[in-house]
Enzyme design. Sequence first.
Site, mmCIF file in Angstrom:
data_model
loop_
_atom_site.group_PDB
_atom_site.id
_atom_site.type_symbol
_atom_site.label_atom_id
_atom_site.label_comp_id
_atom_site.label_asym_id
_atom_site.label_seq_id
_atom_site.Cartn_x
_atom_site.Cartn_y
_atom_site.Cartn_z
ATOM 1 N N CYS A 86 9.594 1.861 3.684
ATOM 2 C CA CYS A 86 10.660 0.944 4.038
ATOM 3 C C CYS A 86 12.017 1.616 4.322
ATOM 4 O O CYS A 86 12.960 0.919 4.936
ATOM 5 C CB CYS A 86 10.556 -0.491 3.276
ATOM 6 S SG CYS A 86 11.264 -0.117 1.552
ATOM 7 N N GLU A 135 9.514 -2.660 13.677
ATOM 8 C CA GLU A 135 9.371 -1.618 12.641
ATOM 9 C C GLU A 135 7.799 -0.920 12.810
ATOM 10 O O GLU A 135 6.774 -1.454 12.864
ATOM 11 C CB GLU A 135 9.091 -2.208 11.186
ATOM 12 C CG GLU A 135 8.945 -1.289 10.237
ATOM 13 C CD GLU A 135 9.095 -1.729 8.511
ATOM 14 O OE1 GLU A 135 9.354 -0.973 7.923
ATOM 15 O OE2 GLU A 135 8.372 -2.831 8.493
ATOM 16 N N ARG A 177 -5.769 -1.697 -0.379
ATOM 17 C CA ARG A 177 -6.020 -0.317 0.423
ATOM 18 C C ARG A 177 -6.198 0.688 -0.629
ATOM 19 O O ARG A 177 -6.778 1.805 -0.424
ATOM 20 C CB ARG A 177 -5.126 -0.153 1.507
ATOM 21 C CG ARG A 177 -4.935 -1.315 2.591
ATOM 22 C CD ARG A 177 -3.951 -1.251 3.641
ATOM 23 N NE ARG A 177 -3.852 -2.090 4.576
ATOM 24 C CZ ARG A 177 -2.970 -2.220 5.194
ATOM 25 N NH1 ARG A 177 -1.692 -1.681 5.622
ATOM 26 N NH2 ARG A 177 -2.987 -3.451 6.131
ATOM 27 N N SER A 212 5.625 -6.830 4.572
ATOM 28 C CA SER A 212 6.277 -7.085 5.882
ATOM 29 C C SER A 212 6.941 -7.937 5.687
ATOM 30 O O SER A 212 6.785 -9.199 4.950
ATOM 31 C CB SER A 212 4.998 -7.246 6.979
ATOM 32 O OG SER A 212 4.270 -8.506 6.543
ATOM 33 N N PHE A 241 0.730 -1.181 -0.194
ATOM 34 C CA PHE A 241 0.091 0.071 0.089
ATOM 35 C C PHE A 241 0.896 1.334 0.055
ATOM 36 O O PHE A 241 0.231 2.357 -0.437
ATOM 37 C CB PHE A 241 -1.026 0.007 1.463
ATOM 38 C CG PHE A 241 -0.204 0.406 2.315
ATOM 39 C CD1 PHE A 241 0.026 1.520 2.965
ATOM 40 C CD2 PHE A 241 0.232 -0.512 3.344
ATOM 41 C CE1 PHE A 241 0.711 2.112 4.006
ATOM 42 C CE2 PHE A 241 1.010 -0.311 4.632
ATOM 43 C CZ PHE A 241 0.993 1.147 4.714
ATOM 44 N N LYS A 298 -1.020 -8.071 -8.744
ATOM 45 C CA LYS A 298 -1.894 -8.072 -7.088
ATOM 46 C C LYS A 298 -1.744 -6.888 -6.422
ATOM 47 O O LYS A 298 -0.717 -6.911 -5.405
ATOM 48 C CB LYS A 298 -1.836 -9.409 -6.613
ATOM 49 C CG LYS A 298 -3.333 -9.693 -5.787
ATOM 50 C CD LYS A 298 -3.835 -8.882 -4.691
ATOM 51 C CE LYS A 298 -2.792 -8.947 -3.470
ATOM 52 N NZ LYS A 298 -3.292 -7.869 -2.526
#
Length: 499
Positions: free
Chosen positions: A281, A384, A177, A226, A149, A173
């Site tokens: 990230c 994180e 969100r 993640s 997202f 894919k």
Amino acid sequence: MKEIHHWIDGKEYKGTSGRFSDVFNPATGEVQARLSLATKAELDHAVERAAEAQVKWGATNPQRRARVMMEFVRLINRDMDKMAEALSSEHGKTFPDAKGDIQRGLEVIEFCIGAPHLLKGEFTDSAGPGIDMYSMRQPLGVVAGITPFNFPAMIPLWKMGPALAAGNAMILKPSERDPSVPLMLAALLQEAGLPDGVLQVVNGDKDSVDAILDNPVIQAVGFVGSTPIAQYIYERAAATGKRAQCFGGAKNHMIIMPDADLDQAADALVGAGYGAAGERCMAISVAVPVGEKTADALIERLVPRIEKLKVGPYTAGNDVDYGPVVTKAAKENILRLVQSGIDQGAELVIDGRDFNLQGYENGFFVGPHLFDRVTPDMDIYKTEIFGPVLSTVRAGSYEEAIGLAMSHEYGNGTAIYTRDGDTARDFASRINIGMVGINVPIPVPLAYHTFGGWKKSGFGDLNQHGPDAFRFYTRTKTVTARWPSGIKEGGEFNFRAMD
């Protein structure tokens, strides 16, 4: 209520599952659309059609494929503002940040215009008597991208550009969100000349991810998200014989040496720590000043800068520094971790817990937070946070500082601020982290280099974009050819020694 569907065979494809996911406006907390979630049968249908389309696309001259990328670049620039508006409304990014999201993806597409050069094989003349050897780089077939997202334009472009330029078909894919921009990109690719079916955008949740991983036609999977999901996808893809490049979480440290320009370092920390509400990230979430004097001076500079940050919706103007986080659950998780930092003894220098924006009380806004005297055993250091929270860990020496970054389980990015060349070179050489900045706060490589973290930030052997992307999305075939110069009699049953 607006409904968002899939993109299959060059047009919108209305889902039949009857299952939907809500798409929010993060600034108001209101549901602005419903997203159709695919069934396994719909995903498999998209793969089947992609496999049919890929045969002709893979056989297309690489230069002609590159021309599609060239036109795609033009169309993205044409519709930049339109896409940035859609991105901001679903993600919450400021308008300039949304345009930056698209721009960093666009740069990878520009690099892909040079795909014919990257797809060249190797040739050896006269490897033996009358024998030539050569290699060919050929597409894998159908590949998949599962994207996050936080960069709904950049990461899909990083995946689709090299995959398509190399002659593959792709199943994308995107995140449920903020799904609109990937669909807009698919429509632009069709306008640019991409044949129907070569790019399929299938919206879904875990069911669709598992269907991708289990589909035997799909040869490779690229993922960003993640760490637990990255590891899950990597392991499951390997179990089904697929290639996988999976990039996960991060806890990026910036080391500030006593000789650093502290005003420059403070400016860098504010931008890298709070930009995009920390939902990156490559965000710097840990500041490591070396020495008490350096730490005190850094905190003194950070506080007024952070207190001046303007938090608001993207519609409030281009001077907004960051917007809301993506969901209510994300906001609640950030505040839970902030509370854990307080409970575990960290010093909360700037407290953003009571931040409230008039007229947007139901939005997912989180005020900026600054912690000092954080220790490695605290949850806010180990986890994180993915929010506007900067933790300061004081180090007594350079060796202690570099040891913090090296011992953390994540290894995505890191930075050092110093005026000393020896220190900078030692840091770059020794650090066990994939991307390094020297007086650069967010060391995201440009499109012609590769992007990827180490340790639990990355699973797989090849990175995103740059030359690695074309290695990932192709396989090498080596041909040994013999054209006898004269008439040969009898069979040969042993390799002859090369003269």
